[in-house]
Design a protein around this motif. Structure first.
Motif, PDB file in Angstrom:
ATOM      1  N   THR A   1       0.847  -1.180   0.194  1.00  0.00           N
ATOM      2  CA  THR A   1      -0.011  -0.010   0.027  1.00  0.00           C
ATOM      3  C   THR A   1       0.922   1.119   0.108  1.00  0.00           C
ATOM      4  OG1 THR A   1      -1.618  -1.288   1.190  1.00  0.00           O
ATOM      5  CG2 THR A   1      -1.795   1.161   1.219  1.00  0.00           C
ATOM      6  N   LEU A   2       2.009   1.046   0.797  1.00  0.00           N
ATOM      7  CA  LEU A   2       2.773   2.466   0.921  1.00  0.00           C
ATOM      8  C   LEU A   2       3.443   2.690  -0.568  1.00  0.00           C
ATOM      9  CD1 LEU A   2       4.237   2.057   4.437  1.00  0.00           C
ATOM     10  CD2 LEU A   2       2.742   3.729   3.470  1.00  0.00           C
ATOM     11  N   ALA A   3       3.743   1.498  -1.407  1.00  0.00           N
ATOM     12  CA  ALA A   3       4.434   1.719  -2.383  1.00  0.00           C
ATOM     13  C   ALA A   3       3.619   2.174  -3.471  1.00  0.00           C
ATOM     14  CB  ALA A   3       5.003   0.247  -2.993  1.00  0.00           C
ATOM     15  N   VAL A   4       2.382   2.504  -3.347  1.00  0.00           N
ATOM     16  CA  VAL A   4       1.581   2.941  -4.121  1.00  0.00           C
ATOM     17  C   VAL A   4       2.121   4.742  -4.393  1.00  0.00           C
ATOM     18  CG1 VAL A   4      -0.805   4.112  -4.603  1.00  0.00           C
ATOM     19  CG2 VAL A   4      -0.771   1.853  -3.825  1.00  0.00           C
ATOM     20  N   SER A   5       2.898   5.068  -3.450  1.00  0.00           N
ATOM     21  CA  SER A   5       3.240   6.493  -3.567  1.00  0.00           C
ATOM     22  C   SER A   5       4.937   6.432  -3.328  1.00  0.00           C
ATOM     23  CB  SER A   5       2.715   7.470  -2.173  1.00  0.00           C
ATOM     24  OG  SER A   5       3.822   8.361  -2.106  1.00  0.00           O
ATOM     25  N   GLU A   6       5.618   6.654  -4.604  1.00  0.00           N
ATOM     26  CA  GLU A   6       7.003   6.476  -4.330  1.00  0.00           C
ATOM     27  C   GLU A   6       7.625   7.012  -3.241  1.00  0.00           C
ATOM     28  OE1 GLU A   6      10.701   7.701  -7.123  1.00  0.00           O
ATOM     29  OE2 GLU A   6       9.011   6.896  -8.211  1.00  0.00           O
ATOM     30  N   ARG A   7       6.971   8.352  -2.965  1.00  0.00           N
ATOM     31  CA  ARG A   7       7.655   9.070  -2.068  1.00  0.00           C
ATOM     32  C   ARG A   7       7.371   8.312  -0.498  1.00  0.00           C
ATOM     33  NH1 ARG A   7       9.136  13.864  -0.043  1.00  0.00           N
ATOM     34  NH2 ARG A   7       8.156  14.864   1.845  1.00  0.00           N
ATOM     35  N   ALA A   8       6.132   8.124  -0.252  1.00  0.00           N
ATOM     36  CA  ALA A   8       5.795   7.504   1.036  1.00  0.00           C
ATOM     37  C   ALA A   8       6.487   6.266   1.305  1.00  0.00           C
ATOM     38  CB  ALA A   8       4.192   7.132   0.877  1.00  0.00           C
ATOM     39  N   TRP A   9       6.717   5.338   0.237  1.00  0.00           N
ATOM     40  CA  TRP A   9       7.626   4.164   0.278  1.00  0.00           C
ATOM     41  C   TRP A   9       8.987   4.361   0.704  1.00  0.00           C
ATOM     42  CZ3 TRP A   9       7.747  -0.321   2.220  1.00  0.00           C
ATOM     43  CH2 TRP A   9       8.408  -1.361   1.782  1.00  0.00           C
ATOM     44  N   ALA A  10       9.368   5.476   0.018  1.00  0.00           N
ATOM     45  CA  ALA A  10      11.101   5.547   0.247  1.00  0.00           C
ATOM     46  C   ALA A  10      11.155   6.217   1.704  1.00  0.00           C
ATOM     47  CB  ALA A  10      11.258   6.842  -0.832  1.00  0.00           C
ATOM     48  N   ARG A  11      10.297   7.162   1.970  1.00  0.00           N
ATOM     49  CA  ARG A  11      10.184   7.761   3.324  1.00  0.00           C
ATOM     50  C   ARG A  11      10.132   6.866   4.528  1.00  0.00           C
ATOM     51  NH1 ARG A  11      12.809  10.820   0.767  1.00  0.00           N
ATOM     52  NH2 ARG A  11      12.159  12.891   0.533  1.00  0.00           N
ATOM     53  N   PHE A  12       9.279   5.812   4.138  1.00  0.00           N
ATOM     54  CA  PHE A  12       8.914   4.586   5.310  1.00  0.00           C
ATOM     55  C   PHE A  12      10.291   3.921   5.478  1.00  0.00           C
ATOM     56  CE2 PHE A  12       7.507   0.482   6.303  1.00  0.00           C
ATOM     57  CZ  PHE A  12       6.699   0.846   7.445  1.00  0.00           C
ATOM     58  N   ARG A  13      10.685   3.437   4.168  1.00  0.00           N
ATOM     59  CA  ARG A  13      11.900   2.547   4.418  1.00  0.00           C
ATOM     60  C   ARG A  13      13.044   3.323   5.032  1.00  0.00           C
ATOM     61  NH1 ARG A  13      11.137   2.380  -1.015  1.00  0.00           N
ATOM     62  NH2 ARG A  13      13.471   2.571  -1.302  1.00  0.00           N
ATOM     63  N   ALA A  14      13.098   4.476   4.767  1.00  0.00           N
ATOM     64  CA  ALA A  14      14.183   5.511   5.250  1.00  0.00           C
ATOM     65  C   ALA A  14      14.106   5.530   6.943  1.00  0.00           C
ATOM     66  CB  ALA A  14      14.364   7.017   4.845  1.00  0.00           C
ATOM     67  N   GLY A  15      12.982   5.476   7.506  1.00  0.00           N
ATOM     68  CA  GLY A  15      12.932   5.553   8.884  1.00  0.00           C
ATOM     69  C   GLY A  15      12.743   4.129   9.620  1.00  0.00           C
ATOM     70  N   SER A  16      12.988   3.191   8.900  1.00  0.00           N
ATOM     71  CA  SER A  16      12.829   1.866   9.399  1.00  0.00           C
ATOM     72  C   SER A  16      13.810   1.576  10.354  1.00  0.00           C
ATOM     73  CB  SER A  16      13.118   0.826   8.194  1.00  0.00           C
ATOM     74  OG  SER A  16      12.838  -0.668   9.057  1.00  0.00           O
ATOM     75  N   LEU A  17      13.495   0.731  11.695  1.00  0.00           N
ATOM     76  CA  LEU A  17      14.373   0.542  12.602  1.00  0.00           C
ATOM     77  C   LEU A  17      14.341  -0.823  12.679  1.00  0.00           C
ATOM     78  CD1 LEU A  17      13.014   3.317  15.023  1.00  0.00           C
ATOM     79  CD2 LEU A  17      15.333   3.264  13.880  1.00  0.00           C
ATOM     80  N   LEU A  18      14.265  -1.716  11.754  1.00  0.00           N
ATOM     81  CA  LEU A  18      14.345  -3.289  12.086  1.00  0.00           C
ATOM     82  C   LEU A  18      15.623  -3.764  11.651  1.00  0.00           C
ATOM     83  CD1 LEU A  18      11.115  -4.652  10.232  1.00  0.00           C
ATOM     84  CD2 LEU A  18      11.469  -4.618  12.654  1.00  0.00           C
ATOM     85  N   ASP A  19      17.075  -2.858  11.555  1.00  0.00           N
ATOM     86  CA  ASP A  19      18.301  -3.250  11.450  1.00  0.00           C
ATOM     87  C   ASP A  19      18.814  -3.689  12.650  1.00  0.00           C
ATOM     88  OD1 ASP A  19      18.081  -0.753  12.346  1.00  0.00           O
ATOM     89  OD2 ASP A  19      19.903  -0.216  11.177  1.00  0.00           O
ATOM     90  N   LYS A  20      20.039  -4.209  12.924  1.00  0.00           N
ATOM     91  CA  LYS A  20      20.607  -4.629  14.061  1.00  0.00           C
ATOM     92  C   LYS A  20      20.920  -3.316  14.644  1.00  0.00           C
ATOM     93  CE  LYS A  20      23.483  -7.416  16.447  1.00  0.00           C
ATOM     94  NZ  LYS A  20      22.896  -7.160  17.677  1.00  0.00           N
ATOM     95  N   GLY A  21      20.240  -2.789  15.777  1.00  0.00           N
ATOM     96  CA  GLY A  21      20.251  -1.676  16.608  1.00  0.00           C
ATOM     97  C   GLY A  21      21.102  -1.737  17.745  1.00  0.00           C
ATOM     98  N   PRO A  22      21.069  -0.793  18.871  1.00  0.00           N
ATOM     99  CA  PRO A  22      21.650  -1.128  19.843  1.00  0.00           C
ATOM    100  C   PRO A  22      21.003  -1.946  21.121  1.00  0.00           C
ATOM    101  CG  PRO A  22      20.648   1.153  19.733  1.00  0.00           C
ATOM    102  CD  PRO A  22      20.327   0.503  18.356  1.00  0.00           C
ATOM    103  N   LEU A  23      19.483  -2.167  20.587  1.00  0.00           N
ATOM    104  CA  LEU A  23      18.657  -3.014  21.613  1.00  0.00           C
ATOM    105  C   LEU A  23      18.716  -4.469  21.221  1.00  0.00           C
ATOM    106  CD1 LEU A  23      15.565  -0.886  21.926  1.00  0.00           C
ATOM    107  CD2 LEU A  23      17.411  -0.878  23.494  1.00  0.00           C
ATOM    108  N   SER A  24      18.660  -4.981  22.339  1.00  0.00           N
ATOM    109  CA  SER A  24      18.580  -6.818  21.940  1.00  0.00           C
ATOM    110  C   SER A  24      17.279  -6.870  20.947  1.00  0.00           C
ATOM    111  CB  SER A  24      18.692  -7.735  22.942  1.00  0.00           C
ATOM    112  OG  SER A  24      17.345  -7.450  23.762  1.00  0.00           O
ATOM    113  N   LEU A  25      17.208  -8.010  20.171  1.00  0.00           N
ATOM    114  CA  LEU A  25      16.099  -8.469  19.529  1.00  0.00           C
ATOM    115  C   LEU A  25      14.901  -8.469  20.583  1.00  0.00           C
ATOM    116  CD1 LEU A  25      14.277  -9.402  16.879  1.00  0.00           C
ATOM    117  CD2 LEU A  25      15.170 -11.682  17.473  1.00  0.00           C
TER     118      LEU A  25
END
Length: 180
Positions: free
Chosen positions: A34-58
């Motif tokens: 659904t977000l990918a309907v808008s290139e901008r919304a999808w790009a901004r959403f992915r840029a804000g993602s926090l699912l990478d290996k961050g400083p907290l444990s899983l």
């Protein structure tokens, strides 16, 4: 029926490539389509993602995400995270249910109780009380504290999206526990 029609396969090559990066070969979630309907919304959403290996444990990350999603009444996101990450995060069925039911029991470690209280405080007041902040500070450094706050804000936004778009629950995702 979702309020904005998600993209359907076949996807444009660049969209397919972004789905592949995020989903690692699994079919893309309705939220992403659904977000990918808008290139901008999808790009901004992915840029804000926090699912990478961050400083907290899983486990810590998933406690924050599950609790935030549940407090926002977002069964869609809560269910996706429980299905995909709860077991790997070492969350028991009782702990998973407690993230949705609101119980902060003695079964949680002191650090986890501080996490849950922080999520509750941010949800209720959009800030942390001095006591909530100090309880987090005992267990988490600056980088982790910022990650906790960012996760709460990002998944509140995700909850807004999934709820406002009236996304259908994903097949295989967990469901909120029945009220006792």
């Amino acid at each position: 029926m979702p309020r904005i029609e998600p993209l359907n396969d076949p996807y444009a090559p660049e969209v397919q490539a972004s789905f592949d990066r995020v989903m690692r070969g699994a079919p893309p979630l309705a939220l992403f389509r659904t977000l990918a309907v808008s290139e901008r919304a999808w790009a901004r959403f992915r840029a804000g993602s926090l699912l990478d290996k961050g400083p907290l444990s899983l486990r810590e990350r998933e406690i924050v995400i599950d609790r935030t999603s549940a407090l926002n009444g977002c069964e869609y996101e809560w269910g996706v995270h429980v299905a995909l990450f709860a077991e790997a995060a070492g969350l028991t069925p009782q702990e998973v249910a407690a993230t949705a039911a609101g119980e902060v029991t003695a079964d949680w470690s002191p650090a986890e109780r501080a996490l849950l209280a922080a999520v509750d405080g941010l949800h209720a007041r959009s800030t942390l009380s001095q006591a909530e902040f100090e309880a987090l500070r005992v267990h988490f450094d600056d980088e982790q504290m910022l990650e906790i706050i960012l996760l709460c804000g990002f998944y509140r936004t995700v909850s807004y999206l999934a709820n406002a778009l009236d996304l259908p629950l994903e097949a295989g995702a967990a469901r909120f526990p029945a009220a006792a």
